[in-house]
Design a protein around this motif. Structure first.
Motif, PDB file in Angstrom:
ATOM      1  N   GLY A 150       0.960  -1.178   0.106  1.00 16.22           N
ATOM      2  CA  GLY A 150      -0.075   0.195  -0.168  1.00 16.22           C
ATOM      3  C   GLY A 150       0.899   1.383  -0.136  1.00 16.22           C
ATOM      4  O   GLY A 150       2.037   1.007   0.566  1.00 16.22           O
ATOM      5  N   THR A 151      -0.082   1.826  -0.550  1.00 14.00           N
ATOM      6  CA  THR A 151       1.043   3.599  -0.699  1.00 14.00           C
ATOM      7  C   THR A 151      -0.117   5.229  -0.396  1.00 14.00           C
ATOM      8  O   THR A 151      -1.330   4.144  -0.591  1.00 14.00           O
ATOM      9  CB  THR A 151       1.889   4.396  -1.687  1.00 14.00           C
ATOM     10  OG1 THR A 151       2.616   5.069  -1.477  1.00 14.00           O
ATOM     11  CG2 THR A 151       0.823   4.457  -2.404  1.00 14.00           C
ATOM     12  N   ALA A 152      -0.015   6.286  -0.560  1.00 10.71           N
ATOM     13  CA  ALA A 152      -0.723   7.015  -0.605  1.00 10.71           C
ATOM     14  C   ALA A 152      -0.243   7.887  -0.018  1.00 10.71           C
ATOM     15  O   ALA A 152       0.983   8.695  -0.546  1.00 10.71           O
ATOM     16  CB  ALA A 152      -1.952   6.789   1.408  1.00 10.71           C
ATOM     17  N   THR A 153      -0.903   9.555  -0.563  1.00  7.49           N
ATOM     18  CA  THR A 153      -0.776  10.385  -1.058  1.00  7.49           C
ATOM     19  C   THR A 153      -0.716  11.579   0.026  1.00  7.49           C
ATOM     20  O   THR A 153      -0.786  10.976   1.228  1.00  7.49           O
ATOM     21  CB  THR A 153      -1.891  11.148  -2.218  1.00  7.49           C
ATOM     22  OG1 THR A 153      -2.886  11.110  -1.663  1.00  7.49           O
ATOM     23  CG2 THR A 153      -1.502  10.371  -3.614  1.00  7.49           C
TER      24      THR A 153
ATOM     25  N   THR B 297      -6.555  12.789   1.000  1.00  4.67           N
ATOM     26  CA  THR B 297      -5.814  11.110   0.751  1.00  4.67           C
ATOM     27  C   THR B 297      -6.338  10.636  -0.022  1.00  4.67           C
ATOM     28  O   THR B 297      -7.325   9.830   0.089  1.00  4.67           O
ATOM     29  CB  THR B 297      -4.182  11.064   1.988  1.00  4.67           C
ATOM     30  OG1 THR B 297      -3.451   9.999   1.440  1.00  4.67           O
ATOM     31  CG2 THR B 297      -5.654  10.222   2.554  1.00  4.67           C
ATOM     32  N   THR B 298      -5.407   9.906  -0.968  1.00  3.80           N
ATOM     33  CA  THR B 298      -5.927   8.690  -1.868  1.00  3.80           C
ATOM     34  C   THR B 298      -4.955   7.629  -1.627  1.00  3.80           C
ATOM     35  O   THR B 298      -3.607   7.531  -1.501  1.00  3.80           O
ATOM     36  CB  THR B 298      -5.773   9.030  -3.352  1.00  3.80           C
ATOM     37  OG1 THR B 298      -6.320  10.657  -3.816  1.00  3.80           O
ATOM     38  CG2 THR B 298      -6.393   8.414  -4.127  1.00  3.80           C
ATOM     39  N   TYR B 299      -5.128   6.033  -1.608  1.00  4.03           N
ATOM     40  CA  TYR B 299      -5.185   5.557  -0.665  1.00  4.03           C
ATOM     41  C   TYR B 299      -4.920   4.488  -2.400  1.00  4.03           C
ATOM     42  O   TYR B 299      -5.892   5.005  -3.051  1.00  4.03           O
ATOM     43  CB  TYR B 299      -5.549   4.195  -0.488  1.00  4.03           C
ATOM     44  CG  TYR B 299      -4.843   5.117   1.980  1.00  4.03           C
ATOM     45  CD1 TYR B 299      -4.421   4.697   2.469  1.00  4.03           C
ATOM     46  CD2 TYR B 299      -6.016   6.219   2.423  1.00  4.03           C
ATOM     47  CE1 TYR B 299      -4.139   5.364   3.569  1.00  4.03           C
ATOM     48  CE2 TYR B 299      -6.326   6.712   3.628  1.00  4.03           C
ATOM     49  CZ  TYR B 299      -4.834   5.933   4.142  1.00  4.03           C
ATOM     50  OH  TYR B 299      -4.239   6.589   5.540  1.00  4.03           O
TER      51      TYR B 299
ATOM     52  N   THR C 222       3.600  11.723  10.195  1.00  6.68           N
ATOM     53  CA  THR C 222       3.649   9.928   9.051  1.00  6.68           C
ATOM     54  C   THR C 222       2.540   9.420  10.253  1.00  6.68           C
ATOM     55  O   THR C 222       2.696   9.418  11.286  1.00  6.68           O
ATOM     56  CB  THR C 222       4.701   9.628   8.905  1.00  6.68           C
ATOM     57  OG1 THR C 222       5.853  10.747   8.368  1.00  6.68           O
ATOM     58  CG2 THR C 222       4.535   8.424   7.864  1.00  6.68           C
ATOM     59  N   TYR C 223       1.454   8.983   9.172  1.00  3.83           N
ATOM     60  CA  TYR C 223       0.309   8.335   9.359  1.00  3.83           C
ATOM     61  C   TYR C 223       0.116   6.958   8.783  1.00  3.83           C
ATOM     62  O   TYR C 223      -0.119   6.752   7.615  1.00  3.83           O
ATOM     63  CB  TYR C 223      -1.222   8.702   9.837  1.00  3.83           C
ATOM     64  CG  TYR C 223      -1.097  10.078  10.649  1.00  3.83           C
ATOM     65  CD1 TYR C 223      -1.157  10.078  11.699  1.00  3.83           C
ATOM     66  CD2 TYR C 223      -0.638  11.415  11.089  1.00  3.83           C
ATOM     67  CE1 TYR C 223      -1.517  11.324  12.904  1.00  3.83           C
ATOM     68  CE2 TYR C 223      -0.738  12.386  11.036  1.00  3.83           C
ATOM     69  CZ  TYR C 223      -1.534  11.975  12.526  1.00  3.83           C
ATOM     70  OH  TYR C 223      -0.986  13.499  13.100  1.00  3.83           O
ATOM     71  N   THR C 224      -0.121   5.507   9.559  1.00  2.00           N
ATOM     72  CA  THR C 224       0.158   4.063   8.315  1.00  2.00           C
ATOM     73  C   THR C 224      -1.424   3.529   9.307  1.00  2.00           C
ATOM     74  O   THR C 224      -1.780   3.736  10.382  1.00  2.00           O
ATOM     75  CB  THR C 224       1.863   3.372   9.184  1.00  2.00           C
ATOM     76  OG1 THR C 224       1.416   3.378  10.541  1.00  2.00           O
ATOM     77  CG2 THR C 224       2.748   4.229   8.652  1.00  2.00           C
ATOM     78  N   SER C 225      -1.269   2.447   8.341  1.00  2.00           N
ATOM     79  CA  SER C 225      -3.064   1.939   8.495  1.00  2.00           C
ATOM     80  C   SER C 225      -2.171  -0.340   8.653  1.00  2.00           C
ATOM     81  O   SER C 225      -0.673  -0.354   8.420  1.00  2.00           O
ATOM     82  CB  SER C 225      -3.717   1.644   6.991  1.00  2.00           C
ATOM     83  OG  SER C 225      -3.947   3.466   6.945  1.00  2.00           O
ATOM     84  N   GLN C 226      -3.265  -0.748   9.237  1.00  2.00           N
ATOM     85  CA  GLN C 226      -2.916  -2.102   9.385  1.00  2.00           C
ATOM     86  C   GLN C 226      -3.351  -2.404   8.062  1.00  2.00           C
ATOM     87  O   GLN C 226      -5.209  -1.902   8.006  1.00  2.00           O
ATOM     88  CB  GLN C 226      -3.610  -2.186  10.239  1.00  2.00           C
ATOM     89  CG  GLN C 226      -3.223  -4.421  10.692  1.00  2.00           C
ATOM     90  CD  GLN C 226      -3.524  -4.713  11.876  1.00  2.00           C
ATOM     91  OE1 GLN C 226      -5.270  -4.718  12.029  1.00  2.00           O
ATOM     92  NE2 GLN C 226      -2.855  -4.420  12.870  1.00  2.00           N
TER      93      GLN C 226
ATOM     94  N   PRO D 236       1.836   4.577   4.947  1.00  2.00           N
ATOM     95  CA  PRO D 236       1.875   5.993   5.313  1.00  2.00           C
ATOM     96  C   PRO D 236       1.306   7.033   4.739  1.00  2.00           C
ATOM     97  O   PRO D 236       1.515   6.855   3.159  1.00  2.00           O
ATOM     98  CB  PRO D 236       3.500   5.519   5.339  1.00  2.00           C
ATOM     99  CG  PRO D 236       3.745   5.145   3.913  1.00  2.00           C
ATOM    100  CD  PRO D 236       3.522   4.142   3.728  1.00  2.00           C
ATOM    101  N   VAL D 237       0.567   7.937   5.164  1.00  2.00           N
ATOM    102  CA  VAL D 237       0.342   9.326   4.851  1.00  2.00           C
ATOM    103  C   VAL D 237       1.629  10.418   5.247  1.00  2.00           C
ATOM    104  O   VAL D 237       1.311  10.195   6.944  1.00  2.00           O
ATOM    105  CB  VAL D 237      -0.768   9.449   4.420  1.00  2.00           C
ATOM    106  CG1 VAL D 237      -1.639  10.837   4.597  1.00  2.00           C
ATOM    107  CG2 VAL D 237      -1.941   8.457   4.492  1.00  2.00           C
TER     108      VAL D 237
END
Length: 890
Positions: free
Chosen positions: A87-90, A98-100, A511-515, A533-534
């Motif tokens: 995954g990545t994001a803008t 933001t776009t994932y 920087t904010y991350t997801s699971q 990460p965003v």
């Protein structure tokens, strides 16, 4: 619930939209009765198509391209042997969006079923409803909303395509899917089993005209299903057919083929693409055949059309699309030469397509090793074409054999000493061609033999799989499937999810991350913490700028674009007569029994040839084990065997001396006495002999000698040879008209027949035939006419009718839409002058007066007939079926 039967696309989409279950959709597709008869494994295999979505989302081209580019660069965070997530994001700002870009990836070479992807967003991020786009193979699947549980979003279940290969293998197969009424998965599962990872599959799609706005949904489904199995699709695209004849594309009002070229480009633009698997586009097929080009093949027209289509598709700017010519019939360099004179043609293809049918030549017989006397009929016949292309200045290109293969029962080159094609040697030949030749020749990209399975039965003798349940494999399938295939590193593939999330006002920069979580039907799971990460920045929102999409107007590349005259080119294959159905019921069939019954006589070994002694009511069949089997024609029962010699072939019983039997054996001739059933005389040291003919007037035996290119003459006691006639090529069949004092010889590889004076052994005439090798010949001295069955193309036959003794051509006859002459093998003439022809689907009667045709017997198991003989007394038709070891009497 009841789901009203609809289009294939509607039925395919219904399970995914939750309207019906996959099982209900499958039942709707195949019908209730068929569904009840299917085993669980068959149901499971045929439900695979429901994973492919035929739901197109219209996106701005700039957005589509940017999404694909971003997906191509997604980093992988967590790996396991089956699944991985990425995954990545803008980057964004507080209060903005933001776009994932997320992926669930399959790391194996098999389809993974029911993949589910979940993303748990960080605090302060909120999903924007309606923003989801799900992509499979970089292709829009749907815009269905995720399941939302707090901060966790879940998508699926979707089946995950198999991983791709960095490098491909040249193994392939030509499928013969009859549109999507036959599910693509059924054909492609068989293809994948046969050719392995990264192999190629060729399939025809048609119906394109100037008004075509996009691809057939069936073509989209086929490409998606091929990608899902890590196969490389080769799509042969064509126009429309009228009464079985493909109509040449219209050049348009400017004569430059621009309207139809743009339609082809629109069709291709709407097809899925995948980075690891190129999309090959074959433009038309065998344009030198009448049946492919409105009855008047024109090389200049086709070349101009191909250049226009190539230019239009190349302007799409996608290097994953590869352009391929429509292959010509083997050896037609005259037609190719005219094509190469059209400006731009030699540079308009990316790969060169060729059709190389070896007939019954083994793969050791080839042009590379200089072992092929007749290079047009070898596994590498394309070298004749590529040599000509190189003389016109194009080099460095590679070759695809989009058709090739072995036809059961074929014995065209028996005069060279090559065996008839049966299940055993076919499996050995085709597996040897792949293992020892094709994959080792560096110019070869792919080989897709014709064809996996033909449900119509027209080309059943080429089948690799029987077309009905339980889909039994032919021996050639098992042999090639067992070969080790080239392997390379796998590149994970799966489905992608794109969505937008809003960032809370006042969220601190950082920087904010997801699971990310992934799972499948079998319980495999994958987890990635701190993924996608965003970067949230301090400063205010930025402004998105969209660049305009610039398209160039259609090009005009010079005055050569004007339409060529509608006349046939040199090398064009154009019959002048076509078979017609019987209109009147007045003409009787060959035999009343032939319409309703037949008798099958099981033979002791594979039969080679058949002869009749009608006065004695006996038939003789030469067998591969060295014997002659005696058949009582009255009781229709075998009466025993007698030894003839090694490998007996042609056999003849003189009607004026039915006690004597003459047989061609290895290296010579044998004479047997039918009364005593003993060998009378044997002559050895003659080399490889072919056919026999008897002259009742002089009591002499004429023998064709292919090894020494001559005609031999023997006395009735095999003394001699009494005379020899040197010939210009290798002969095969020989026939005598004792009344007219003429001998007729066939030269199969040269496509020629010759007339010789029976008394003086002087050549009195010759005729060159259209198309490929001669397959069979029949003489009707009463009318008088000579009929020659030959291959106009490897999968189409022609019947040349000559007046004798001058060998003036009366007609070149081809089949029509619903009539034979596709894979006809044998020909015979009745006492009344009617023709009998063997086809894959049975026996047919042809009236030479008007070339009307009727079927007189259906095939039993579609086993090839290699010889036909007709009793003059009662019209009984006798047919040899070597693969079944049968003599059938109709």
């Amino acid at each position: 619930m009841h789901f009203q039967r609809g289009t294939y696309g509607e039925i395919l989409l219904a399970p995914l939209m939750g309207n019906i279950s996959p099982e209900e959709a499958l039942q709707e597709m195949v019908g209730e009765d068929t569904y009840k008869k299917m085993t669980p494994s068959e149901k499971f295999r045929q439900m695979n198509p429901f994973i492919s979505l035929l739901f197109k989302i219209t996106l701005p081209l700039t957005l589509s391209l940017s999404l694909i580019l971003l997906i191509q660069t997604l980093p992988a965070f967590t790996q396991n042997p089956i699944l991985s997530v990425a995954g990545t994001a803008t980057q964004t700002y507080p209060g903005s969006e933001t776009t994932y870009y997320l992926e669930l990836l399959n790391n194996t070479d098999q389809i993974v079923y029911d993949g589910v992807l979940s993303a748990t967003l960080p605090a302060g991020f909120t999903y924007i409803p309606g923003s989801t786009i799900v992509l499979g193979e970089g292709w829009p699947l749907e815009q269905r909303e995720p399941r939302v549980n707090g901060q966790t979003l879940t998508w699926g279940a979707y089946h995950l395509p198999s991983a791709g290969n960095k490098l491909h293998n040249p193994y392939g197969i030509h499928t013969l899917m009859n549109d999507c009424r036959e599910t693509p998965a059924l054909h492609l599962d068989g293809a994948r089993e046969l050719i392995g990872n990264g192999g190629y599959v060729t399939q025809l799609f048609y119906g394109i005209d100037a008004n075509t706005s996009g691809p057939d949904p069936c073509a989209v489904s086929f490409v998606l299903e091929a990608y899902a199995r890590n196969l490389i699709p080769i799509l042969r695209l064509q126009g429309r057919s009228v009464n079985g004849v493909w109509q040449a594309p219209a050049p348009g009002p400017s004569g430059d083929y621009a309207p139809i070229a743009q339609a082809f480009a629109r069709y291709v633009a709407g097809l899925p693409r995948r980075n690891t698997n190129p999309l090959y586009i074959v433009v038309w097929n065998e344009p030198d055949l009448w049946i492919e080009w409105s009855g008047q093949p024109n090389a200049t027209q086709y070349a101009r059309f191909f250049v226009a289509v190539s230019n239009a598709i190349r302007r799409l700017g996608d290097g994953r699309i590869r352009l391929v010519n429509g292959a010509l019939t083997p050896g037609n360099t005259a037609f190719l030469g005219k094509m190469l004179q059209v400006p731009g043609f030699k540079d308009a293809f990316d790969s060169w397509a060729s059709h190389c049918y070896p007939y019954n030549h083994p793969p050791t017989y080839n042009n590379h090793n200089k072992t092929a006397r007749y290079g047009t009929y070898a596994i590498d016949c394309y070298l004749q074409e590529t040599a000509l292309i190189k003389r016109y200045g194009r080099t460095g290109f590679r070759v695809m054999l989009t058709e090739t293969g072995y036809e059961l029962g074929n014995r065209t080159f028996r005069f060279e000493g090559f065996a008839r094609i049966n299940e055993s040697n076919r499996a050995s030949y085709i597996s040897g061609a792949f293992a020892n030749y094709w994959q080792k020749w560096p110019e070869i990209v792919a080989v897709t033999p014709f064809q996996l399975s033909d449900s119509s039965g027209h080309w059943a003798k080429f089948d690799w799989i029987y077309p009905t349940l339980p889909y039994t494999r032919h021996r050639q399938f098992q042999a090639v499937a067992a070969l080790p295939k080239p392997v390379s590193q796998l590149e994970p593939y799966g489905f992608q999810v794109i969505f937008r999330a809003r960032v809370a006002e006042g969220l601190p920069p950082g920087t904010y991350t997801s699971q990310l979580n992934g799972s499948d039907r079998e319980g495999h799971t994958v987890l990635a913490d701190k993924a996608a990460p965003v970067l949230v920045l301090k400063s205010g929102p930025f402004q998105l700028t969209y660049l305009p999409l610039i398209t160039a107007p259609p090009r005009r590349d010079g005055p050569w674009y004007f339409s060529a005259p509608s006349t046939s080119s040199p090398g064009a294959i154009v019959p002048d007569t076509f078979l017609q159905p019987v209109v009147s019921a007045q003409r009787p069939a060959i035999s009343p029994a032939a319409l309703t019954e037949s008798v099958s006589i099981h033979l002791a070994a594979e039969p080679n040839a058949l002869a009749l002694a009608e006065d004695k009511k006996l038939g003789l069949v030469s067998l591969a084990d060295g014997h002659l089997e005696i058949i009582n024609l009255a009781t229709r029962q075998p009466e025993g065997t007698l030894w003839a010699g090694n490998n007996p072939q042609a056999v003849i019983i003189p009607p004026d001396n039915p006690a004597h039997v003459y047989v061609v054996i290895d290296d010579g001739l044998a004479m047997l006495d039918l009364n005593s059933r003993q060998l009378v005389k044997k002559v050895s040291g003659l080399g490889h002999l072919g056919d026999l003919a008897w002259d009742a007037l002089t009591q002499r035996l004429f023998v064709s000698d292919a090894e020494h290119e001559q005609l031999l003459v023997f006395g009735d006691d095999l003394r001699g040879p009494l005379a020899r006639l040197s010939l210009p090529n290798q002969p095969d069949q020989v026939m005598v008209d004792s009344t007219a004092r003429q001998i007729y010889l066939s030269f199969p590889a040269a496509g020629q027949v010759m007339a010789v004076n029976a008394d003086k052994l002087l050549i009195t005439g010759a005729a060159s035939l259209t198309g490929g090798p001669i397959l069979d010949m029949a003489l009707d001295p009463s009318h008088p006419r000579l009929y020659i069955l030959s291959a106009l193309a490897p999968t189409y036959r022609g019947l040349t009718v000559l007046d004798t003794p001058g060998l003036k051509q009366v007609a070149l006859v081809a089949g029509a839409k619903d009539f034979p002459l596709r894979t006809a093998t044998s020909l015979a003439v009745t006492a009344s002058g009617q023709l009998v022809l063997s086809e894959a689907n049975g026996l047919w009667q042809i009236a030479p007066s008007d070339f009307t045709v009727r079927q007189i017997s259906s095939a039993h198991e579609a086993t090839p007939v290699t010889a036909l003989t007709i009793q003059s007394t009662d019209g009984t038709v006798l047919a040899l079926e070597p693969s079944a070891r049968l003599l059938r009497l109709y």
